[in-house]
Design a protein around this motif. Structure first.
Motif, PDB file in Angstrom:
ATOM      1  N   GLU A   1      26.727  23.530 -26.804  1.00 52.51           N
ATOM      2  CA  GLU A   1      26.533  22.661 -25.652  1.00 52.51           C
ATOM      3  C   GLU A   1      27.523  21.510 -25.678  1.00 52.51           C
ATOM      4  OE1 GLU A   1      22.931  20.018 -23.631  1.00 52.51           O
ATOM      5  OE2 GLU A   1      22.596  21.230 -25.422  1.00 52.51           O
ATOM      6  N   ALA A   2      28.126  21.227 -24.514  1.00 56.50           N
ATOM      7  CA  ALA A   2      29.079  20.130 -24.427  1.00 56.50           C
ATOM      8  C   ALA A   2      28.359  18.790 -24.562  1.00 56.50           C
ATOM      9  CB  ALA A   2      29.815  20.198 -23.091  1.00 56.50           C
ATOM     10  N   LYS A   3      29.090  17.762 -24.944  1.00 59.19           N
ATOM     11  CA  LYS A   3      28.500  16.439 -25.129  1.00 59.19           C
ATOM     12  C   LYS A   3      28.039  15.884 -23.790  1.00 59.19           C
ATOM     13  CE  LYS A   3      31.216  15.181 -29.212  1.00 59.19           C
ATOM     14  NZ  LYS A   3      32.182  14.229 -29.785  1.00 59.19           N
ATOM     15  N   PRO A   4      26.926  15.121 -23.796  1.00 58.90           N
ATOM     16  CA  PRO A   4      26.435  14.535 -22.551  1.00 58.90           C
ATOM     17  C   PRO A   4      27.463  13.584 -21.950  1.00 58.90           C
ATOM     18  CG  PRO A   4      24.772  14.413 -24.292  1.00 58.90           C
ATOM     19  CD  PRO A   4      26.056  14.835 -24.937  1.00 58.90           C
ATOM     20  N   ALA A   5      27.342  13.362 -20.646  1.00 60.89           N
ATOM     21  CA  ALA A   5      28.206  12.406 -19.970  1.00 60.89           C
ATOM     22  C   ALA A   5      27.844  10.991 -20.418  1.00 60.89           C
ATOM     23  CB  ALA A   5      28.063  12.550 -18.453  1.00 60.89           C
ATOM     24  N   ALA A   6      28.682  10.023 -20.073  1.00 63.12           N
ATOM     25  CA  ALA A   6      28.477   8.632 -20.504  1.00 63.12           C
ATOM     26  C   ALA A   6      27.151   8.075 -20.011  1.00 63.12           C
ATOM     27  CB  ALA A   6      29.631   7.765 -20.001  1.00 63.12           C
ATOM     28  N   ASP A   7      26.677   8.555 -18.833  1.00 61.30           N
ATOM     29  CA  ASP A   7      25.412   8.051 -18.289  1.00 61.30           C
ATOM     30  C   ASP A   7      24.199   8.802 -18.831  1.00 61.30           C
ATOM     31  OD1 ASP A   7      25.690  10.477 -17.064  1.00 61.30           O
ATOM     32  OD2 ASP A   7      25.490   9.727 -15.016  1.00 61.30           O
ATOM     33  N   GLY A   8      24.415   9.701 -19.810  1.00 64.50           N
ATOM     34  CA  GLY A   8      23.310  10.436 -20.423  1.00 64.50           C
ATOM     35  C   GLY A   8      22.952  11.725 -19.732  1.00 64.50           C
ATOM     36  N   SER A   9      23.587  12.005 -18.598  1.00 63.19           N
ATOM     37  CA  SER A   9      23.328  13.261 -17.901  1.00 63.19           C
ATOM     38  C   SER A   9      24.029  14.398 -18.639  1.00 63.19           C
ATOM     39  CB  SER A   9      23.808  13.180 -16.450  1.00 63.19           C
ATOM     40  OG  SER A   9      25.194  12.908 -16.393  1.00 63.19           O
ATOM     41  N   PRO A  10      23.573  15.623 -18.477  1.00 69.25           N
ATOM     42  CA  PRO A  10      24.218  16.733 -19.189  1.00 69.25           C
ATOM     43  C   PRO A  10      25.639  16.945 -18.707  1.00 69.25           C
ATOM     44  CG  PRO A  10      22.660  17.555 -17.563  1.00 69.25           C
ATOM     45  CD  PRO A  10      22.455  16.083 -17.628  1.00 69.25           C
ATOM     46  N   ALA A  11      26.516  17.317 -19.614  1.00 68.42           N
ATOM     47  CA  ALA A  11      27.894  17.604 -19.233  1.00 68.42           C
ATOM     48  C   ALA A  11      27.941  18.805 -18.311  1.00 68.42           C
ATOM     49  CB  ALA A  11      28.740  17.854 -20.471  1.00 68.42           C
ATOM     50  N   THR A  12      27.027  19.767 -18.564  1.00 67.87           N
ATOM     51  CA  THR A  12      26.971  20.992 -17.770  1.00 67.87           C
ATOM     52  C   THR A  12      25.516  21.351 -17.492  1.00 67.87           C
ATOM     53  OG1 THR A  12      28.984  21.804 -18.832  1.00 67.87           O
ATOM     54  CG2 THR A  12      27.672  23.413 -17.646  1.00 67.87           C
ATOM     55  N   LEU A  13      25.239  21.799 -16.290  1.00 72.09           N
ATOM     56  CA  LEU A  13      23.929  22.335 -15.930  1.00 72.09           C
ATOM     57  C   LEU A  13      24.142  23.775 -15.495  1.00 72.09           C
ATOM     58  CD1 LEU A  13      20.950  22.366 -15.234  1.00 72.09           C
ATOM     59  CD2 LEU A  13      21.467  21.097 -13.125  1.00 72.09           C
ATOM     60  N   ARG A  14      23.594  24.716 -16.270  1.00 70.35           N
ATOM     61  CA  ARG A  14      23.817  26.144 -16.042  1.00 70.35           C
ATOM     62  C   ARG A  14      22.602  26.740 -15.345  1.00 70.35           C
ATOM     63  NH1 ARG A  14      24.523  27.342 -22.237  1.00 70.35           N
ATOM     64  NH2 ARG A  14      22.570  26.148 -22.074  1.00 70.35           N
ATOM     65  N   ILE A  15      22.824  27.219 -14.120  1.00 66.76           N
ATOM     66  CA  ILE A  15      21.725  27.695 -13.271  1.00 66.76           C
ATOM     67  C   ILE A  15      21.882  29.184 -13.001  1.00 66.76           C
ATOM     68  CG2 ILE A  15      20.601  27.459 -11.027  1.00 66.76           C
ATOM     69  CD1 ILE A  15      21.663  24.576 -10.953  1.00 66.76           C
ATOM     70  N   GLY A  16      20.804  29.920 -13.204  1.00 66.25           N
ATOM     71  CA  GLY A  16      20.780  31.336 -12.858  1.00 66.25           C
ATOM     72  C   GLY A  16      20.033  31.532 -11.551  1.00 66.25           C
ATOM     73  N   TYR A  17      20.726  31.999 -10.522  1.00 68.51           N
ATOM     74  CA  TYR A  17      20.088  32.181  -9.216  1.00 68.51           C
ATOM     75  C   TYR A  17      20.063  33.657  -8.843  1.00 68.51           C
ATOM     76  CZ  TYR A  17      24.614  32.973  -6.881  1.00 68.51           C
ATOM     77  OH  TYR A  17      25.829  33.498  -6.482  1.00 68.51           O
ATOM     78  N   GLN A  18      19.244  33.977  -7.842  1.00 76.55           N
ATOM     79  CA  GLN A  18      19.197  35.328  -7.311  1.00 76.55           C
ATOM     80  C   GLN A  18      19.350  35.277  -5.801  1.00 76.55           C
ATOM     81  OE1 GLN A  18      16.434  38.265  -8.924  1.00 76.55           O
ATOM     82  NE2 GLN A  18      15.730  36.780 -10.448  1.00 76.55           N
ATOM     83  N   LEU A  19      19.727  36.395  -5.221  1.00 72.94           N
ATOM     84  CA  LEU A  19      19.950  36.453  -3.773  1.00 72.94           C
ATOM     85  C   LEU A  19      18.624  36.662  -3.042  1.00 72.94           C
ATOM     86  CD1 LEU A  19      23.254  38.538  -3.613  1.00 72.94           C
ATOM     87  CD2 LEU A  19      22.959  36.050  -3.507  1.00 72.94           C
ATOM     88  N   ILE A  20      17.811  35.613  -3.075  1.00 69.81           N
ATOM     89  CA  ILE A  20      16.501  35.614  -2.430  1.00 69.81           C
ATOM     90  C   ILE A  20      16.501  34.476  -1.413  1.00 69.81           C
ATOM     91  CG2 ILE A  20      14.023  35.285  -2.807  1.00 69.81           C
ATOM     92  CD1 ILE A  20      14.446  36.457  -5.614  1.00 69.81           C
TER      93      ILE A  20
END
Length: 347
Positions: free
Chosen positions: A27-46
């Motif tokens: 996992e990448a280091k959090p951003a300076a404001d504490g938010s995640p560097a990356t948010l990984r979302i799995g979506y479906q075609l619904i």
């Protein structure tokens, strides 16, 4: 929202490869404001609010210091596999895959913070070749994604009609493969969801039963969000933002159906009218409704969704799809009611 346990090792290897090549094995280091560097979302075609959030890029705007990575999945079983591999933070899976995910042998450390939709007429059993009822499927070839809500509903429909699983030939196929097999004439029936369901119905498919009808008879299914427990604990503010955008999408559907349908249509490559038709086949819930006793509930009073998942586990145990039925408390703890409450504190 689906693979069998036997298929898990191969799928898991693929998910691990995806993690290493795509999101990064660490996992990448959090951003300076504490938010995640990356948010990984799995979506479906619904055709639900998740596609609106994606289309409108609301998360990208609300989390400017976070890279939002959207990855398309064809089934909840594959989302489960990605969660096990650690390559997703939030994903969409049907209630049946989530039931399996919270049960042995998977025991995935995730929670349900949101209900994307209660499944209605957008998921159904269709057949051709003169078959007019479920009993007429005896000896026929029926395709469905294994361990999906559609698979759960198919088994329920067969049991209701007095047919055993061995009395038909059930084939494990993902929705795009089902559509191709239907066009080739390789299958006689299928239990699947839109947009592939709509194509089967256009091409000779007679609807035998819908998930809305089965829900009315006690076999409710839904498309659920799952969030990795570690992510929810480490980045509660990011999860709150995600929940707020999902609520925003439901409210857009209710206040501006045309804009919502156009957004979904772009994501599904459908004209707005067809997108609106498919959207109407689902039941969408806003945050207040999600927190009611009928659904997720509150931290002090978990909702009926936990009971529904427990009942699904009991059914899946009779079908030998889970090793054992967990206590109701396992499913109650699997509902992220505190996280949902925190996201809408004061509302």
């Amino acid at each position: 929202m689906k693979r069998t346990i036997l298929a898990l090792p191969l799928a898991l290897a693929a998910a691990l490869a995806l993690t290493a090549c795509g999101s990064g094995a660490q996992e990448a280091k959090p951003a300076a404001d504490g938010s995640p560097a990356t948010l990984r979302i799995g979506y479906q075609l619904i055709p639900n609010g998740d596609l609106i959030v994606k289309d409108q890029k609301w998360l990208e705007a609300a989390l400017p210091n976070t890279k939002i990575v959207w990855s398309k999945f064809d089934s909840g079983g594959d989302v489960n596999t990605a969660m096990i591999a650690g390559s997703l933070d939030i994903g969409l899976a049907g209630s049946s895959p989530v039931t399996r995910g919270l049960s042995a042998p998977l025991n995935i450390p995730y929670k349900v913070p949101w209900i994307f939709d209660v499944i209605g007429d957008n998921e159904a059993l269709v057949a051709r070749g003169g078959v007019t009822d479920v009993k007429g499927l005896a000896g026929k070839r029926i395709a469905t994604p294994f361990s999906s809500t559609a698979h759960y509903s198919l088994l329920a429909a067969l049991t209701e009609a007095g047919l055993s699983e061995s009395g038909v030939k059930i084939l494990d196929m993902e929705p795009p493969d089902i559509q191709a097999a239907w066009q080739r004439g390789d299958i006689d029936a299928a239990y699947v969801w839109t947009p592939n369901l709509a194509e089967l119905q256009k091409n000779g498919g007679k609807t035998l039963v819908t998930s809305r009808e089965l829900a009315q008879r006690g076999k409710l299914t839904a498309d659920l969000a799952v969030v990795r427990g570690e992510f929810a604990q480490k980045y509660p503010k990011a999860l709150q933002v995600w929940l707020q955008q999902q609520d925003r999408a439901v409210k857009l559907v209710r206040s501006d159906k045309a804009t919502a349908s156009a957004a979904i249509g772009r994501q599904l490559n459908l004209d707005p009218a067809e997108a609106a038709r498919q959207l109407d086949q689902l039941v969408l819930l806003d945050a207040a409704e999600q927190r009611s006793a009928d659904y997720l509930g509150t931290p002090s009073a978990p909702g009926k969704l936990a009971e529904n998942l427990h009942n699904a586990a009991e059914f899946l145990k009779t079908q030998q799809k889970v090793d054992a039925v967990p206590e109701l408390g396992v499913f109650q703890k699997g509902l992220a009611t505190q996280e949902l409450t925190d996201a809408f504190a004061g509302n």
